[in-house]
Design a protein around this motif. Structure first.
Motif, PDB file in Angstrom:
ATOM      1  N   GLU A  79       0.823  -1.207   0.000  1.00 30.91           N
ATOM      2  CA  GLU A  79       0.000   0.000   0.000  1.00 30.91           C
ATOM      3  C   GLU A  79       0.862   1.264   0.000  1.00 30.91           C
ATOM      4  O   GLU A  79       0.513   2.272  -0.600  1.00 30.91           O
ATOM      5  N   ASP A  80       2.001   1.214   0.686  1.00 32.16           N
ATOM      6  CA  ASP A  80       2.879   2.383   0.760  1.00 32.16           C
ATOM      7  C   ASP A  80       3.491   2.730  -0.587  1.00 32.16           C
ATOM      8  O   ASP A  80       3.774   3.894  -0.859  1.00 32.16           O
ATOM      9  N   LEU A  81       3.707   1.728  -1.415  1.00 33.22           N
ATOM     10  CA  LEU A  81       4.384   1.926  -2.694  1.00 33.22           C
ATOM     11  C   LEU A  81       3.442   1.964  -3.886  1.00 33.22           C
ATOM     12  O   LEU A  81       3.887   2.178  -5.010  1.00 33.22           O
ATOM     13  N   PHE A  82       2.164   1.748  -3.650  1.00 33.91           N
ATOM     14  CA  PHE A  82       1.244   1.421  -4.726  1.00 33.91           C
ATOM     15  C   PHE A  82       1.273   2.404  -5.895  1.00 33.91           C
ATOM     16  O   PHE A  82       1.462   1.997  -7.044  1.00 33.91           O
ATOM     17  N   VAL A  83       1.120   3.681  -5.643  1.00 36.16           N
ATOM     18  CA  VAL A  83       0.976   4.656  -6.735  1.00 36.16           C
ATOM     19  C   VAL A  83       2.245   4.728  -7.586  1.00 36.16           C
ATOM     20  O   VAL A  83       2.187   4.631  -8.818  1.00 36.16           O
ATOM     21  N   GLU A  84       3.372   4.899  -6.921  1.00 39.92           N
ATOM     22  CA  GLU A  84       4.627   5.063  -7.662  1.00 39.92           C
ATOM     23  C   GLU A  84       5.014   3.782  -8.408  1.00 39.92           C
ATOM     24  O   GLU A  84       5.390   3.819  -9.578  1.00 39.92           O
ATOM     25  N   VAL A  85       4.893   2.654  -7.740  1.00 39.04           N
ATOM     26  CA  VAL A  85       5.302   1.386  -8.356  1.00 39.04           C
ATOM     27  C   VAL A  85       4.298   0.957  -9.426  1.00 39.04           C
ATOM     28  O   VAL A  85       4.678   0.348 -10.422  1.00 39.04           O
ATOM     29  N   GLN A  86       3.038   1.283  -9.237  1.00 35.44           N
ATOM     30  CA  GLN A  86       2.044   0.930 -10.243  1.00 35.44           C
ATOM     31  C   GLN A  86       2.351   1.614 -11.579  1.00 35.44           C
ATOM     32  O   GLN A  86       2.331   0.965 -12.618  1.00 35.44           O
ATOM     33  N   SER A  87       2.663   2.880 -11.542  1.00 33.12           N
ATOM     34  CA  SER A  87       2.985   3.578 -12.792  1.00 33.12           C
ATOM     35  C   SER A  87       4.287   3.045 -13.401  1.00 33.12           C
ATOM     36  O   SER A  87       4.409   2.940 -14.626  1.00 33.12           O
ATOM     37  N   PHE A  88       5.228   2.676 -12.546  1.00 29.03           N
ATOM     38  CA  PHE A  88       6.480   2.069 -13.012  1.00 29.03           C
ATOM     39  C   PHE A  88       6.193   0.749 -13.733  1.00 29.03           C
ATOM     40  O   PHE A  88       6.719   0.487 -14.815  1.00 29.03           O
ATOM     41  N   CYS A  89       5.349  -0.078 -13.130  1.00 28.12           N
ATOM     42  CA  CYS A  89       5.015  -1.379 -13.728  1.00 28.12           C
ATOM     43  C   CYS A  89       4.259  -1.220 -15.049  1.00 28.12           C
ATOM     44  O   CYS A  89       4.488  -1.984 -15.991  1.00 28.12           O
ATOM     45  N   ILE A  90       3.389  -0.243 -15.122  1.00 23.43           N
ATOM     46  CA  ILE A  90       2.647  -0.015 -16.360  1.00 23.43           C
ATOM     47  C   ILE A  90       3.589   0.470 -17.460  1.00 23.43           C
ATOM     48  O   ILE A  90       3.497   0.029 -18.610  1.00 23.43           O
ATOM     49  N   GLU A  91       4.520   1.343 -17.087  1.00 20.03           N
ATOM     50  CA  GLU A  91       5.484   1.856 -18.072  1.00 20.03           C
ATOM     51  C   GLU A  91       6.350   0.734 -18.646  1.00 20.03           C
ATOM     52  O   GLU A  91       6.666   0.726 -19.827  1.00 20.03           O
ATOM     53  N   PHE A  92       6.712  -0.235 -17.799  1.00 25.25           N
ATOM     54  CA  PHE A  92       7.584  -1.331 -18.228  1.00 25.25           C
ATOM     55  C   PHE A  92       6.828  -2.660 -18.259  1.00 25.25           C
ATOM     56  O   PHE A  92       7.385  -3.711 -17.952  1.00 25.25           O
ATOM     57  N   SER A  93       5.583  -2.619 -18.674  1.00 30.92           N
ATOM     58  CA  SER A  93       4.752  -3.828 -18.678  1.00 30.92           C
ATOM     59  C   SER A  93       5.246  -4.891 -19.655  1.00 30.92           C
ATOM     60  O   SER A  93       4.887  -6.065 -19.535  1.00 30.92           O
ATOM     61  N   ARG A  94       6.090  -4.521 -20.596  1.00 28.97           N
ATOM     62  CA  ARG A  94       6.639  -5.503 -21.548  1.00 28.97           C
ATOM     63  C   ARG A  94       7.621  -6.458 -20.868  1.00 28.97           C
ATOM     64  O   ARG A  94       7.944  -7.512 -21.400  1.00 28.97           O
ATOM     65  N   ILE A  95       8.092  -6.098 -19.691  1.00 29.10           N
ATOM     66  CA  ILE A  95       9.053  -6.928 -18.960  1.00 29.10           C
ATOM     67  C   ILE A  95       8.289  -7.807 -17.977  1.00 29.10           C
ATOM     68  O   ILE A  95       7.441  -7.335 -17.219  1.00 29.10           O
ATOM     69  N   ARG A  96       8.572  -9.101 -18.020  1.00 28.31           N
ATOM     70  CA  ARG A  96       7.846 -10.093 -17.245  1.00 28.31           C
ATOM     71  C   ARG A  96       7.841  -9.796 -15.744  1.00 28.31           C
ATOM     72  O   ARG A  96       6.814  -9.904 -15.062  1.00 28.31           O
ATOM     73  N   GLU A  97       8.986  -9.407 -15.190  1.00 24.59           N
ATOM     74  CA  GLU A  97       9.088  -9.148 -13.753  1.00 24.59           C
ATOM     75  C   GLU A  97       8.226  -7.950 -13.334  1.00 24.59           C
ATOM     76  O   GLU A  97       7.653  -7.948 -12.239  1.00 24.59           O
ATOM     77  N   ALA A  98       8.104  -6.958 -14.205  1.00 21.64           N
ATOM     78  CA  ALA A  98       7.250  -5.807 -13.908  1.00 21.64           C
ATOM     79  C   ALA A  98       5.777  -6.211 -13.900  1.00 21.64           C
ATOM     80  O   ALA A  98       5.008  -5.755 -13.052  1.00 21.64           O
ATOM     81  N   ALA A  99       5.409  -7.080 -14.816  1.00 22.35           N
ATOM     82  CA  ALA A  99       4.024  -7.578 -14.851  1.00 22.35           C
ATOM     83  C   ALA A  99       3.716  -8.394 -13.594  1.00 22.35           C
ATOM     84  O   ALA A  99       2.631  -8.276 -13.013  1.00 22.35           O
ATOM     85  N   THR A 100       4.674  -9.203 -13.165  1.00 19.91           N
ATOM     86  CA  THR A 100       4.497  -9.999 -11.942  1.00 19.91           C
ATOM     87  C   THR A 100       4.370  -9.095 -10.721  1.00 19.91           C
ATOM     88  O   THR A 100       3.515  -9.318  -9.860  1.00 19.91           O
ATOM     89  N   LEU A 101       5.206  -8.068 -10.649  1.00 26.19           N
ATOM     90  CA  LEU A 101       5.133  -7.117  -9.542  1.00 26.19           C
ATOM     91  C   LEU A 101       3.789  -6.403  -9.539  1.00 26.19           C
ATOM     92  O   LEU A 101       3.189  -6.196  -8.477  1.00 26.19           O
ATOM     93  N   PHE A 102       3.293  -6.056 -10.706  1.00 25.97           N
ATOM     94  CA  PHE A 102       1.986  -5.398 -10.804  1.00 25.97           C
ATOM     95  C   PHE A 102       0.881  -6.307 -10.272  1.00 25.97           C
ATOM     96  O   PHE A 102      -0.014  -5.857  -9.548  1.00 25.97           O
ATOM     97  N   GLN A 103       0.946  -7.585 -10.584  1.00 26.47           N
ATOM     98  CA  GLN A 103      -0.042  -8.543 -10.068  1.00 26.47           C
ATOM     99  C   GLN A 103       0.037  -8.652  -8.549  1.00 26.47           C
ATOM    100  O   GLN A 103      -0.976  -8.751  -7.875  1.00 26.47           O
ATOM    101  N   ILE A 104       1.245  -8.640  -8.012  1.00 27.56           N
ATOM    102  CA  ILE A 104       1.413  -8.700  -6.560  1.00 27.56           C
ATOM    103  C   ILE A 104       0.797  -7.458  -5.911  1.00 27.56           C
ATOM    104  O   ILE A 104       0.115  -7.557  -4.886  1.00 27.56           O
ATOM    105  N   LEU A 105       1.031  -6.300  -6.511  1.00 26.12           N
ATOM    106  CA  LEU A 105       0.468  -5.066  -5.973  1.00 26.12           C
ATOM    107  C   LEU A 105      -1.056  -5.103  -5.999  1.00 26.12           C
ATOM    108  O   LEU A 105      -1.722  -4.667  -5.056  1.00 26.12           O
ATOM    109  N   LYS A 106      -1.615  -5.610  -7.079  1.00 27.28           N
ATOM    110  CA  LYS A 106      -3.077  -5.670  -7.209  1.00 27.28           C
ATOM    111  C   LYS A 106      -3.695  -6.661  -6.217  1.00 27.28           C
ATOM    112  O   LYS A 106      -4.805  -6.448  -5.746  1.00 27.28           O
ATOM    113  N   SER A 107      -2.979  -7.720  -5.895  1.00 24.74           N
ATOM    114  CA  SER A 107      -3.548  -8.751  -5.018  1.00 24.74           C
ATOM    115  C   SER A 107      -3.468  -8.367  -3.537  1.00 24.74           C
ATOM    116  O   SER A 107      -4.156  -8.961  -2.717  1.00 24.74           O
ATOM    117  N   LYS A 108      -2.662  -7.374  -3.195  1.00 25.83           N
ATOM    118  CA  LYS A 108      -2.514  -7.003  -1.775  1.00 25.83           C
ATOM    119  C   LYS A 108      -3.287  -5.789  -1.418  1.00 25.83           C
ATOM    120  O   LYS A 108      -3.720  -4.989  -2.034  1.00 25.83           O
TER     121      LYS A 108
END
Length: 127
Positions: free
Chosen positions: A98-127
């Motif tokens: 929750e503390d990182l959600f906004v900043e990391v979410q935009s980071f993950c969307i920007e680099f969504s072509r990279i598998r690890e960023a997509a995985t991190l985005f899923q982790i953020l959404k599930s918590k």
């Protein structure tokens, strides 16, 4: 780092107990040992780094990845490393999602072509 902190605090906690009678000294020594154990337990529960430093470091890493547009290969590698690092911090409870959600979410969307960023985005959404 933890070893250095423990060594630095060890000499401060290692005071000698002086007493007149052996019986009084034993009670005082037991009381002191209980206090030391309580202090050690408290120190183990405290984070080694202040949360603000961790958040500042994460922000710096994200900014660094975003500014590496001149070298696509280096940027992809850095994004992967930052994502795995963030996943580890979240998984181990060092940082809450929750503390990182906004900043990391935009980071993950920007680099969504990279598998690890997509995985991190899923982790953020599930918590």
């Amino acid at each position: 780092m933890e070893v250095v902190n423990r060594l630095a605090t060890h000499s401060a906690r290692g005071a000698r107990i002086n007493s007149d009678s052996p019986q009084h000294g034993k009670r005082k020594q037991q009381s002191t040992m209980q206090q030391k154990n309580a202090q050690e337990d408290e120190e183990e529960n405290q984070p080694l780094l202040h949360p603000e430093y961790i958040h500042l470091y994460i922000s710096t890493c994200i900014s660094s990845c975003e500014s590496m547009s001149y070298d696509r290969h280096l940027q992809n590698k850095s994004v992967r490393l930052v994502c795995v690092f963030l996943q580890s911090l979240i998984r181990n409870g060092i940082v809450s999602a929750e503390d990182l959600f906004v900043e990391v979410q935009s980071f993950c969307i920007e680099f969504s072509r990279i598998r690890e960023a997509a995985t991190l985005f899923q982790i953020l959404k599930s918590k």
